[in-house]
Design a protein around this motif. Sequence first.
Motif, mmCIF file in Angstrom:
data_model
loop_
_atom_site.group_PDB
_atom_site.id
_atom_site.type_symbol
_atom_site.label_atom_id
_atom_site.label_comp_id
_atom_site.label_asym_id
_atom_site.label_seq_id
_atom_site.Cartn_x
_atom_site.Cartn_y
_atom_site.Cartn_z
ATOM 1 N N HIS A 14 0.804 -1.220 0.000
ATOM 2 C CA HIS A 14 0.000 0.000 0.000
ATOM 3 C C HIS A 14 0.842 1.278 0.000
ATOM 4 C CE1 HIS A 14 -3.727 -2.237 0.550
ATOM 5 N NE2 HIS A 14 -3.133 -2.923 1.517
ATOM 6 N N VAL A 15 1.962 1.251 0.696
ATOM 7 C CA VAL A 15 2.790 2.456 0.790
ATOM 8 C C VAL A 15 3.857 2.475 -0.304
ATOM 9 C CG1 VAL A 15 4.322 3.817 2.254
ATOM 10 C CG2 VAL A 15 2.377 2.607 3.269
ATOM 11 N N LEU A 16 4.699 1.462 -0.318
ATOM 12 C CA LEU A 16 5.803 1.441 -1.278
ATOM 13 C C LEU A 16 5.310 1.452 -2.718
ATOM 14 C CD1 LEU A 16 8.835 1.264 -1.744
ATOM 15 C CD2 LEU A 16 8.666 -1.218 -1.571
ATOM 16 N N ARG A 17 4.204 0.795 -2.964
ATOM 17 C CA ARG A 17 3.669 0.739 -4.331
ATOM 18 C C ARG A 17 3.324 2.127 -4.861
ATOM 19 N NH1 ARG A 17 -0.935 -3.676 -5.984
ATOM 20 N NH2 ARG A 17 -0.696 -3.553 -8.246
ATOM 21 N N ASN A 18 2.912 3.024 -3.962
ATOM 22 C CA ASN A 18 2.570 4.387 -4.371
ATOM 23 C C ASN A 18 3.771 5.316 -4.390
ATOM 24 O OD1 ASN A 18 -0.570 4.660 -4.573
ATOM 25 N ND2 ASN A 18 -0.218 3.377 -2.789
ATOM 26 N N LEU A 19 4.941 4.789 -4.047
ATOM 27 C CA LEU A 19 6.160 5.601 -4.061
ATOM 28 C C LEU A 19 7.059 5.295 -5.246
ATOM 29 C CD1 LEU A 19 7.133 5.344 -0.279
ATOM 30 C CD2 LEU A 19 6.024 7.255 -1.424
ATOM 31 N N LEU A 20 6.629 4.370 -6.103
ATOM 32 C CA LEU A 20 7.492 3.951 -7.207
ATOM 33 C C LEU A 20 7.790 5.102 -8.169
ATOM 34 C CD1 LEU A 20 6.054 0.405 -8.026
ATOM 35 C CD2 LEU A 20 8.097 1.004 -6.715
ATOM 36 N N SER A 21 6.818 5.972 -8.397
ATOM 37 C CA SER A 21 7.036 7.083 -9.344
ATOM 38 C C SER A 21 8.133 8.031 -8.882
ATOM 39 C CB SER A 21 5.725 7.846 -9.577
ATOM 40 O OG SER A 21 4.783 7.017 -10.219
ATOM 41 N N PRO A 22 8.058 8.603 -7.662
ATOM 42 C CA PRO A 22 9.162 9.487 -7.243
ATOM 43 C C PRO A 22 10.494 8.770 -7.106
ATOM 44 C CG PRO A 22 7.627 9.093 -5.429
ATOM 45 C CD PRO A 22 6.979 8.567 -6.667
ATOM 46 N N ILE A 23 10.469 7.480 -6.722
ATOM 47 C CA ILE A 23 11.719 6.725 -6.625
ATOM 48 C C ILE A 23 12.340 6.553 -8.012
ATOM 49 C CG2 ILE A 23 12.697 4.454 -6.101
ATOM 50 C CD1 ILE A 23 10.680 4.230 -3.823
ATOM 51 N N LEU A 24 11.515 6.257 -8.999
ATOM 52 C CA LEU A 24 12.011 6.084 -10.369
ATOM 53 C C LEU A 24 12.613 7.375 -10.901
ATOM 54 C CD1 LEU A 24 12.249 4.326 -12.925
ATOM 55 C CD2 LEU A 24 9.943 5.063 -13.548
ATOM 56 N N VAL A 25 11.927 8.480 -10.683
ATOM 57 C CA VAL A 25 12.434 9.776 -11.163
ATOM 58 C C VAL A 25 13.745 10.128 -10.471
ATOM 59 C CG1 VAL A 25 11.961 12.256 -11.253
ATOM 60 C CG2 VAL A 25 10.138 10.619 -11.763
ATOM 61 N N GLN A 26 13.765 9.996 -9.155
ATOM 62 C CA GLN A 26 14.985 10.316 -8.411
ATOM 63 C C GLN A 26 16.116 9.383 -8.788
ATOM 64 O OE1 GLN A 26 15.220 12.973 -6.671
ATOM 65 N NE2 GLN A 26 17.254 12.701 -5.814
ATOM 66 N N GLY A 27 15.783 8.135 -9.133
ATOM 67 C CA GLY A 27 16.802 7.178 -9.527
ATOM 68 C C GLY A 27 17.557 7.600 -10.777
ATOM 69 N N THR A 28 16.865 8.200 -11.735
ATOM 70 C CA THR A 28 17.544 8.658 -12.959
ATOM 71 C C THR A 28 18.533 9.786 -12.650
ATOM 72 O OG1 THR A 28 15.754 10.230 -13.452
ATOM 73 C CG2 THR A 28 15.576 8.035 -14.400
ATOM 74 N N PHE A 29 18.147 10.678 -11.735
ATOM 75 C CA PHE A 29 19.055 11.762 -11.365
ATOM 76 C C PHE A 29 20.247 11.226 -10.574
ATOM 77 C CE2 PHE A 29 14.960 14.336 -11.462
ATOM 78 C CZ PHE A 29 15.215 14.836 -12.731
ATOM 79 N N LEU A 30 20.000 10.255 -9.694
ATOM 80 C CA LEU A 30 21.096 9.669 -8.928
ATOM 81 C C LEU A 30 22.056 8.914 -9.839
ATOM 82 C CD1 LEU A 30 19.414 8.324 -5.659
ATOM 83 C CD2 LEU A 30 20.560 10.500 -6.068
ATOM 84 N N PHE A 31 21.518 8.280 -10.877
ATOM 85 C CA PHE A 31 22.360 7.574 -11.850
ATOM 86 C C PHE A 31 23.339 8.561 -12.488
ATOM 87 C CE2 PHE A 31 22.095 3.474 -14.335
ATOM 88 C CZ PHE A 31 23.296 3.641 -14.991
ATOM 89 N N ALA A 32 22.820 9.700 -12.923
ATOM 90 C CA ALA A 32 23.676 10.713 -13.545
ATOM 91 C C ALA A 32 24.696 11.251 -12.552
ATOM 92 C CB ALA A 32 22.812 11.846 -14.094
ATOM 93 N N ASN A 33 24.248 11.538 -11.330
ATOM 94 C CA ASN A 33 25.171 12.063 -10.318
ATOM 95 C C ASN A 33 26.248 11.051 -9.965
ATOM 96 O OD1 ASN A 33 23.774 14.473 -10.185
ATOM 97 N ND2 ASN A 33 22.484 13.825 -8.485
ATOM 98 N N LEU A 81 28.877 10.992 -12.663
ATOM 99 C CA LEU A 81 29.694 12.204 -12.580
ATOM 100 C C LEU A 81 30.643 12.139 -11.383
ATOM 101 C CD1 LEU A 81 29.938 14.842 -14.190
ATOM 102 C CD2 LEU A 81 28.326 15.880 -12.594
ATOM 103 N N ALA A 82 30.134 11.637 -10.255
ATOM 104 C CA ALA A 82 30.974 11.530 -9.052
ATOM 105 C C ALA A 82 32.091 10.510 -9.245
ATOM 106 C CB ALA A 82 30.109 11.153 -7.852
ATOM 107 N N GLU A 83 31.780 9.402 -9.918
ATOM 108 C CA GLU A 83 32.812 8.396 -10.179
ATOM 109 C C GLU A 83 33.931 8.984 -11.032
ATOM 110 O OE1 GLU A 83 35.134 5.848 -12.432
ATOM 111 O OE2 GLU A 83 33.378 6.763 -13.401
ATOM 112 N N ALA A 84 33.543 9.762 -12.042
ATOM 113 C CA ALA A 84 34.556 10.408 -12.880
ATOM 114 C C ALA A 84 35.395 11.389 -12.066
ATOM 115 C CB ALA A 84 33.874 11.133 -14.044
#
Length: 289
Positions: A197-216, A219-222
């Motif tokens: 009930h809770v986590l299932r409704n959080l998938l959208s913001p987690i997915l969006v934030q995940g793309t930004f974290l991937f980029a960061n 960049l941080a690894e470089a």
Amino acid sequence: MAAISDMTAGAERRKFVRRLFKRKTVVFGVAVLTIFVLLAVFAPLIAPYAPAKLSIVNRLKPPSLIHLFGTDEFGRDVFTRTIYAGRLSLLVGGAVVALAAVIGVTLGLLAGFFKQLDTPIARLIDAMMAFPDILLAIALVAALGPSLTTVIIALSIVYAPRLARIVRASTLVIRELPYVEAARALGVSTLHIMTRHVLRNLLSPILVQGTFLFANAMLAEAGLSFLGLGVSPDIPTWGTMIAAGRQYLDQANWMTLFPGFAIILSVLSLQMVGDGLRDILDPRLRKDL
């Protein structure tokens, strides 16, 4: 009923994909990411040379048909090393997002759902976010020792609080909604409520934030590799290639230009995809589309 539900879900997914790909920036970002992934996966087949092959006779050769991106100070093919460095960056980005999601989502759910855990976890999140990302990553890598595993763990610890903060804030709201209260009244287990009930409704913001974290993370690894705190110097990374090329900027600027361009393109494409997902998935922004 199950068949109708599956058909409805399929129609919603197709509608979502159509709306997402109406944005030219998203199309560009997905196309660039697809190229990077294909180059990384098929690097042994695409690369014309071995990434560590030395050829002192051909050192500092400019870009040509033989060496598309030129050669470095040891005669190694820059195009080959750029492709293999992309494999490492994608690996680090994906691993960091996965590990940070496990840590961040767990902390955020616990803090948001259990009131007695909210204050200590929230203070821990605030304390970790008080440090600049790159400085905290440098401190962790320096303490644990530079290696690929250390870089992934350090960056995961650095970026997990961002996800935890988002998940906690959303969980605080969702736990008070009527359907969660109804589930509690029916005797549904706490774990089931948190996941279904809770986590299932959080998938959208987690997915969006995940793309930004991937980029960061890429960049941080470089940045860590540029400072000499990343993986072994024997392994090609965009950061180490740029660090080596800065000594030859006046006579072989391609050593820095192409790895730097690869970083810019990959990070920019991820940010474009993330912006598109955010605009589509956020109901407040979706009204303006």
